[in-house]
Design a protein around this motif. Sequence first.
Motif, PDB file in Angstrom:
ATOM      1  N   PHE A  75       0.822  -1.208   0.000  1.00 23.39           N
ATOM      2  CA  PHE A  75       0.000   0.000   0.000  1.00 23.39           C
ATOM      3  C   PHE A  75       0.860   1.264   0.000  1.00 23.39           C
ATOM      4  O   PHE A  75       0.754   2.100   0.902  1.00 23.39           O
ATOM      5  N   TYR A 126      -0.677   4.627   0.744  1.00 29.59           N
ATOM      6  CA  TYR A 126      -1.127   4.887   2.112  1.00 29.59           C
ATOM      7  C   TYR A 126       0.049   5.007   3.091  1.00 29.59           C
ATOM      8  O   TYR A 126      -0.147   4.893   4.297  1.00 29.59           O
ATOM      9  N   LYS A 174      -4.266  -8.608   6.432  1.00 27.40           N
ATOM     10  CA  LYS A 174      -4.062  -7.565   5.424  1.00 27.40           C
ATOM     11  C   LYS A 174      -5.381  -6.874   5.090  1.00 27.40           C
ATOM     12  O   LYS A 174      -5.433  -5.644   4.988  1.00 27.40           O
ATOM     13  N   ASP A 175      -6.453  -7.634   4.922  1.00 29.57           N
ATOM     14  CA  ASP A 175      -7.763  -7.054   4.630  1.00 29.57           C
ATOM     15  C   ASP A 175      -8.216  -6.131   5.757  1.00 29.57           C
ATOM     16  O   ASP A 175      -8.743  -5.041   5.515  1.00 29.57           O
ATOM     17  N   TYR A 209      -6.033  -2.955   5.713  1.00 27.51           N
ATOM     18  CA  TYR A 209      -6.399  -2.130   4.560  1.00 27.51           C
ATOM     19  C   TYR A 209      -7.692  -1.355   4.847  1.00 27.51           C
ATOM     20  O   TYR A 209      -7.795  -0.161   4.543  1.00 27.51           O
ATOM     21  N   LYS A 232      -8.018   2.684   4.773  1.00 26.58           N
ATOM     22  CA  LYS A 232      -8.999   3.386   3.940  1.00 26.58           C
ATOM     23  C   LYS A 232      -9.910   4.273   4.779  1.00 26.58           C
ATOM     24  O   LYS A 232     -10.327   5.336   4.332  1.00 26.58           O
TER      25      LYS A 232
END
Length: 79
Positions: A12, A15, A69-70, A73, A77
Amino acid sequence: MLGESHSLKNEFPEYLDTLKSLIKSDAKFAADAQKYDQLDKEIRELELNAAPIDDENMHQMKHDRAVLKDYLYAKLKGA
């Protein structure tokens, strides 16, 4: 690709500032990010050493990394 780094910084890059900020301000996020990067490092080392563990354990490690990871993330976000 075997041995490829899936660190949060690599996954990412857009980010990166948010990642650094959350690591400083959110202890749970920081702990989970550290856990993710450690798990990724362990998987990479196993892959580079011809995975001296059984397939089921390797699959579980990769699954755990993907779930983490999900979650991370989604936090990135939402920040």
